[in-house]
Design a protein around this motif. Structure first.
Motif, PDB file in Angstrom:
ATOM      1  N   ALA A 672       0.828  -1.199   0.000  1.00 12.19           N
ATOM      2  CA  ALA A 672       0.000   0.000   0.000  1.00 12.19           C
ATOM      3  C   ALA A 672       0.867   1.256   0.000  1.00 12.19           C
ATOM      4  O   ALA A 672       0.494   2.282  -0.574  1.00 12.19           O
ATOM      5  N   GLU A 673       2.024   1.187   0.624  1.00 19.57           N
ATOM      6  CA  GLU A 673       2.928   2.343   0.660  1.00 19.57           C
ATOM      7  C   GLU A 673       3.351   2.727  -0.750  1.00 19.57           C
ATOM      8  O   GLU A 673       3.366   3.910  -1.116  1.00 19.57           O
ATOM      9  N   THR A 674       3.686   1.735  -1.570  1.00 20.17           N
ATOM     10  CA  THR A 674       4.087   2.009  -2.954  1.00 20.17           C
ATOM     11  C   THR A 674       2.934   2.616  -3.738  1.00 20.17           C
ATOM     12  O   THR A 674       3.119   3.570  -4.509  1.00 20.17           O
ATOM     13  N   ALA A 675       1.723   2.062  -3.546  1.00 27.15           N
ATOM     14  CA  ALA A 675       0.550   2.570  -4.285  1.00 27.15           C
ATOM     15  C   ALA A 675       0.199   3.989  -3.857  1.00 27.15           C
ATOM     16  O   ALA A 675      -0.097   4.852  -4.697  1.00 27.15           O
ATOM     17  N   LEU A 676       0.227   4.274  -2.562  1.00 22.54           N
ATOM     18  CA  LEU A 676      -0.136   5.608  -2.076  1.00 22.54           C
ATOM     19  C   LEU A 676       0.891   6.656  -2.468  1.00 22.54           C
ATOM     20  O   LEU A 676       0.547   7.835  -2.624  1.00 22.54           O
ATOM     21  N   ALA A 677       2.159   6.246  -2.608  1.00 27.50           N
ATOM     22  CA  ALA A 677       3.183   7.192  -3.031  1.00 27.50           C
ATOM     23  C   ALA A 677       2.866   7.771  -4.400  1.00 27.50           C
ATOM     24  O   ALA A 677       3.302   8.884  -4.731  1.00 27.50           O
ATOM     25  N   ARG A 678       2.109   7.054  -5.210  1.00 26.46           N
ATOM     26  CA  ARG A 678       1.698   7.553  -6.525  1.00 26.46           C
ATOM     27  C   ARG A 678       0.313   8.194  -6.498  1.00 26.46           C
ATOM     28  O   ARG A 678       0.078   9.224  -7.133  1.00 26.46           O
ATOM     29  N   SER A 679      -0.621   7.599  -5.746  1.00 23.43           N
ATOM     30  CA  SER A 679      -2.017   8.068  -5.817  1.00 23.43           C
ATOM     31  C   SER A 679      -2.259   9.353  -5.034  1.00 23.43           C
ATOM     32  O   SER A 679      -3.054  10.202  -5.459  1.00 23.43           O
ATOM     33  N   ILE A 680      -1.602   9.532  -3.879  1.00 22.68           N
ATOM     34  CA  ILE A 680      -1.843  10.739  -3.073  1.00 22.68           C
ATOM     35  C   ILE A 680      -1.429  12.005  -3.818  1.00 22.68           C
ATOM     36  O   ILE A 680      -2.206  12.974  -3.873  1.00 22.68           O
ATOM     37  N   PRO A 681      -0.233  12.084  -4.434  1.00 23.00           N
ATOM     38  CA  PRO A 681       0.120  13.309  -5.166  1.00 23.00           C
ATOM     39  C   PRO A 681      -0.840  13.613  -6.321  1.00 23.00           C
ATOM     40  O   PRO A 681      -1.107  14.790  -6.612  1.00 23.00           O
ATOM     41  N   ARG A 682      -1.375  12.563  -6.990  1.00 19.93           N
ATOM     42  CA  ARG A 682      -2.302  12.823  -8.085  1.00 19.93           C
ATOM     43  C   ARG A 682      -3.652  13.318  -7.580  1.00 19.93           C
ATOM     44  O   ARG A 682      -4.243  14.232  -8.139  1.00 19.93           O
ATOM     45  N   ALA A 683      -4.135  12.714  -6.478  1.00 23.53           N
ATOM     46  CA  ALA A 683      -5.455  13.084  -5.961  1.00 23.53           C
ATOM     47  C   ALA A 683      -5.423  14.375  -5.164  1.00 23.53           C
ATOM     48  O   ALA A 683      -6.423  15.103  -5.113  1.00 23.53           O
ATOM     49  N   PHE A 684      -4.288  14.701  -4.558  1.00 22.42           N
ATOM     50  CA  PHE A 684      -4.159  15.911  -3.734  1.00 22.42           C
ATOM     51  C   PHE A 684      -2.902  16.668  -4.174  1.00 22.42           C
ATOM     52  O   PHE A 684      -1.860  16.578  -3.520  1.00 22.42           O
ATOM     53  N   PRO A 685      -2.982  17.409  -5.284  1.00 28.47           N
ATOM     54  CA  PRO A 685      -1.789  18.079  -5.823  1.00 28.47           C
ATOM     55  C   PRO A 685      -1.145  19.063  -4.860  1.00 28.47           C
ATOM     56  O   PRO A 685       0.069  19.288  -4.921  1.00 28.47           O
ATOM     57  N   SER A 686      -1.922  19.668  -3.976  1.00 26.66           N
ATOM     58  CA  SER A 686      -1.354  20.655  -3.055  1.00 26.66           C
ATOM     59  C   SER A 686      -0.723  20.012  -1.836  1.00 26.66           C
ATOM     60  O   SER A 686      -0.033  20.694  -1.059  1.00 26.66           O
ATOM     61  N   ALA A 687      -0.944  18.711  -1.627  1.00 20.85           N
ATOM     62  CA  ALA A 687      -0.400  18.022  -0.455  1.00 20.85           C
ATOM     63  C   ALA A 687       1.056  17.634  -0.699  1.00 20.85           C
ATOM     64  O   ALA A 687       1.484  17.412  -1.830  1.00 20.85           O
ATOM     65  N   SER A 688       1.821  17.550   0.382  1.00 23.08           N
ATOM     66  CA  SER A 688       3.220  17.122   0.321  1.00 23.08           C
ATOM     67  C   SER A 688       3.366  15.814   1.072  1.00 23.08           C
ATOM     68  O   SER A 688       2.921  15.697   2.220  1.00 23.08           O
ATOM     69  N   LEU A 689       3.984  14.857   0.420  1.00 22.76           N
ATOM     70  CA  LEU A 689       4.130  13.511   0.974  1.00 22.76           C
ATOM     71  C   LEU A 689       5.576  13.300   1.399  1.00 22.76           C
ATOM     72  O   LEU A 689       6.483  13.371   0.577  1.00 22.76           O
ATOM     73  N   ILE A 690       5.788  13.063   2.691  1.00 20.52           N
ATOM     74  CA  ILE A 690       7.138  12.828   3.211  1.00 20.52           C
ATOM     75  C   ILE A 690       7.245  11.366   3.604  1.00 20.52           C
ATOM     76  O   ILE A 690       6.522  10.895   4.487  1.00 20.52           O
ATOM     77  N   GLN A 691       8.128  10.652   2.940  1.00 21.08           N
ATOM     78  CA  GLN A 691       8.349   9.256   3.287  1.00 21.08           C
ATOM     79  C   GLN A 691       9.303   9.184   4.481  1.00 21.08           C
ATOM     80  O   GLN A 691      10.384   9.765   4.469  1.00 21.08           O
ATOM     81  N   VAL A 692       8.883   8.468   5.507  1.00 22.06           N
ATOM     82  CA  VAL A 692       9.628   8.441   6.767  1.00 22.06           C
ATOM     83  C   VAL A 692      11.019   7.850   6.578  1.00 22.06           C
ATOM     84  O   VAL A 692      11.962   8.252   7.255  1.00 22.06           O
TER      85      VAL A 692
END
Length: 833
Positions: A672-692
């Motif tokens: 799920a981590e791999t999938a969300l790393a791609r889907s979150i930026p597409r669905a929420f362009p203004s959000a920033s994703l920091i991988q721990v």
């Protein structure tokens, strides 16, 4: 009275004939002084480089930072009235590659005046101003990790940019502070098209001002702050363009200097042993001078001049090595250092190091030297076993004065005097414990029943016989083994914290700037990908503390110790319930449906540093509006659990009028981590994703560098401890030659003599192992818990193996030092005794 020139001529001729006996003194002083000079020069070199490049590092003579908003027209007019002004906006944002991969980046938008100082360099050459409209400059790491190249494209938010160049040097990079991703630079005019800045977005505006020649940055900053009291900006001047880096370097420099001072004190014991050994070898010369009519004072001056000359040469060599060290370290360390120190001489750390070396030489060399004053010529000829004589009170007073000067110098030059005093106190306590243990070992060895086995009886007798070097050996072995244990416990505790503790508790992602009105959609996306996902989502704002307990922050001459929350803007949040990872220590939490005046819960250590009490006021400036709240409670916070932890948590309703977004931690499975790393930026362009894992990697790198620096400084102390051990063996060598010769005459074999020596060192190592284990673990606990703020979790196997290895090394050194005794010929040795 014999003229000083005559005494020096005698001393120089005698020294030229045989300087070998003072090599230990020279080595010990060189090691200690070189270490202190290198640490002090490196710290001074980095801070001087930061100061000299202050304008370039900061990007101006003055910088005005604003969280979550841009300056108003009136504020901009005020800034431009002070001098040429450049505006930048900096935020974390996701860089999206054409193939769908994404990476967290530090997006920076600059105007036409950027940079006011320094030069922006791309791999293709120098540039001024922003990239062309629709273009972007990206860092090398961003290009390599997303497989991007000049001429390609990368998307931020809703806008795709053409890559115009790869950044080679960003002039104000160090002044930007800690970053979680590679940089990307766009024009300020293109920022709006990205749609990344929405009400409540986390970003920072910076306005750099280049002042006219002769203008005082501090005075101008105060004037503008007074003109716009509600601006809420953080003012930084060119004298301290990278305050966090400067504080870190100065604090680490102080800690390592104290470690170096401890190494020098340990080396001082070797100095004392070396002087005692040298004077023992010079006993016929001492006696001859006295027989020829030289009084005790003249003899003392002759050999004092010799010792002083060698000490001065060793100190000078140490200063030269220490002065050259920063340039060498800069060349070797590369990008590990924040800036590379230049090849320059920094007089203050060199003068301090020289003073330490001279004081240590006086404190440890004076007692054995002064003791020879009261031994008559006949006593010198037969002093193989006899004591060295009494020490006058004035000599003891001089030694005490030298140690007092060392402590005063260490505390007076320290950035944190109380910490320095505590460190010195701990070091003195350790030495006193070892000295007391040496006395206790001799005492017990003299009283226990004599073993029947001859070798064991001889080894036991060696511990308490007249002239035995047991005290010096205990100090040397104890210090060495304690340092071995300390370093092993520190290294394994840090490794355990990073490798085991953090990953077990850390989430998969931090997600910033989730729109409040889309919080439910975000939860649905995550839980739809992983039904067992753990999500913790809270509101997030940025603001600066402007007042506490009736004290205005901008009116304080100096911030209280430990009050980091007062430096710049900080993360703020509000919550109806006690946040995860927090526990109340004092006061009460508000009701979930609380609707009264603003309340705030403060982290307990922060509250202590600010001397807050329940009921005190605390005000914060958020988006130019000052909000005052009453302190309702104090909390302890688990900062190391990689959760969403804030020092200041407010009651619900406090910031209803302020636009803000949400932040979240997300814990999911690997797929799920791999999938969300791609889907979150597409669905929420203004959000920033920091991988721990990226955060853990940076923290690991930083802590590894810190622990390596500590290990490097402590290794000098270990070398000094080895030198002390060698010195203790050398100081007692003549007595051991006498013992060896007598044993040979009585029929002892070489194996038996060596076996007795080996048993003696084995007994000492066994006695000291347990003590070294306890002392080393206590010292390591202090460093790991107090300095790193980690849990203490040393690896027992590694610590045990290190202790056994250190004891084995000490044993081998002792045996190696005893080996020459086996070749002593009875007739020749007896004639020379």
């Amino acid at each position: 009275m014999i003229p000083l020139t005559t005494l020096w001529r005698i001393a120089r001729r005698d020294l030229a004939a045989r300087i070998r006996g003072l090599r230990l003194l020279a080595v010990c002083l060189f090691l200690g002084v070189a270490t202190l000079a290198a640490i002090g020069s490196l710290t001074s070199g980095i801070t001087a480089e930061l100061a000299s490049r202050g304008q370039t590092i900061l990007g101006g003579d003055l910088q005005f930072g604003l969280p979550q908003r841009q300056a108003s027209e009136a504020e901009l007019a005020g800034l431009r009235g002070a001098g040429a002004t450049s505006a930048t906006v900096r935020m974390r944002a996701m860089a999206n590659a054409p193939d769908g991969s994404a990476l967290l980046s530090e997006l920076k938008a600059v105007d036409a005046a950027y940079p006011l100082y320094g030069t922006m360099r791309l791999e293709s050459g120098a540039r001024r101003g922003p990239p062309p409209p629709g273009a972007i400059w990206i860092g090398k790491d961003l290009a390599s990790r997303l497989d991007l190249a000049v001429g390609g494209a990368v998307k931020f938010g809703d806008k795709s940019f053409r890559i115009d160049g790869i950044i080679a040097d960003e002039p104000d990079r160090l002044g930007e502070g800690f970053t979680l991703g590679p940089v990307a630079i766009i024009g300020l005019g293109d920022l709006a098209a990205t749609q990344l800045i929405q009400p409540g977005s986390l970003y920072e505006s910076k306005y750099r001002v280049r002042l006219p020649a002769g203008a005082d940055p501090v005075a101008v900053g105060k004037k503008l702050s007074a003109a716009f009291p509600d601006a809420g900006w953080e003012v930084t001047d060119r004298s301290n363009g990278a305050p966090g880096t400067r504080r870190f370097i100065e604090r680490m420099g102080q800690f390592l200097s104290l470690v170096g001072l401890a190494a020098l004190v340990i080396a001082g014991i070797g100095v004392g042993n070396g002087v005692a050994s040298y004077l023992a070898g010079k006993r016929p010369g001492l006696a001859t001078l006295k027989v020829l009519g030289a009084d005790s004072a003249a003899v003392l001056r002759i050999y004092g001049l010799q010792i002083l000359a060698v000490a001065a040469a060793a100190i000078a060599a140490g200063l030269i090595a220490g002065a050259l060290a920063p340039a060498a370290i800069g060349a070797i360390a590369g990008d590990v250092l924040p800036v590379k120190p230049g090849l320059a001489v920094y007089p203050l750390p060199l003068a301090v190091s020289a003073a330490y070396g001279l004081l240590i030489a006086i404190a440890f060399a004076l007692p054995p030297l002064a003791a020879t004053r009261h031994i008559p010529a006949a006593g010198l000829y037969r002093a193989t076993v006899d004591g060295a004589g009494r020490i006058e009170k004035r000599v003891l007073a001089a030694v005490a004065l030298a140690f007092a000067a060392i402590v005063g110098l260490a505390v007076g030059t320290a950035r944190e005097p109380l910490f320095a005093l505590g460190f010195i106190g701990a070091a003195v306590l350790l030495l006193l414990i070892l000295v007391a243990l040496g006395w206790l070992v001799r005492r017990i060895a003299s009283r226990v029943p004599r073993p029947k086995r001859p070798l064991l009886r001889l080894a036991l007798a060696n511990l308490h016989r007249p002239g035995a070097a047991t005290g010096a050996l205990v100090v040397a072995l104890g210090l060495g083994l304690t340092l071995f244990v300390t370093l092993a416990a520190i290294q394994t505790s840090i490794t355990a914290e990073i490798a085991r503790t953090v990953p077990e508790r850390a989430p998969s992602f931090f997600v910033l700037d989730i729109p409040r009105d889309r919080a439910a959609a975000f939860r649905s996306l995550v839980t739809g990908t992983d039904g067992k996902a753990a999500i913790n989502m809270i509101p997030a704002l940025r603001g600066s503390v402007t007042e506490f307990a009736g004290k205005r922050v901008d009116e304080l001459a100096e911030l209280p110790e430990g009050a980091w929350v007062l430096r710049g803007d900080r993360g703020l949040t509000y919550s109806p319930v006690l946040p995860k990872g927090s526990s109340l220590t004092q006061g009460q939490w508000w009701a979930p449906d609380y609707k009264g005046p603003p309340l705030v819960s403060v982290e307990a250590d922060v509250a202590k540093s600010l001397a807050l009490k329940i009921g005190d006021t605390l005000s914060v400036n958020v988006l130019g509006v000052e909000v005052q709240a009453r302190v309702a409670s104090f909390r302890s916070v688990e900062w190391d659990n990689f959760g969403l932890n804030y020092a200041l948590v407010f009651s619900p309703g406090t910031f209803d009028a302020a636009p803000h977004n949400m932040v979240a931690t997300v814990a999911v499975g690997p797929q799920a981590e791999t999938a969300l790393a791609r889907s979150i930026p597409r669905a929420f362009p203004s959000a920033s994703l920091i991988q721990v894992r990226d955060v853990v990697s940076q923290v690991t790198s930083l802590l590894t560098q810190m622990s390596q620096a500590i290990a490097a400084a402590a290794s000098i102390a270990i070398l000094a401890g080895i030198a002390v051990l060698i010195g203790a063996i050398a100081a007692s060598r003549e007595r051991r030659v006498y013992d060896s010769v007598i044993l040979k005459l009585l029929g002892a074999t070489r194996g038996q003599i060596l076996g007795a020596q080996g048993l003696e060192y084995a007994l000492l190592a066994a006695i000291l192992a347990l003590l070294a284990l306890g002392l080393g673990l206590v010292a390591a606990h202090y460093v790991v818990v107090e300095l790193f703020d980690f849990r203490f979790a040393p690896d027992p196997l590694v610590v045990g193996a290190t202790l056994v290895g250190g004891a084995g090394l000490a044993f081998l050194i002792g045996i190696a030092g005893s080996w020459p005794l086996l070749s002593a010929k009875p007739a020749q040795a007896l004639r020379s005794l």
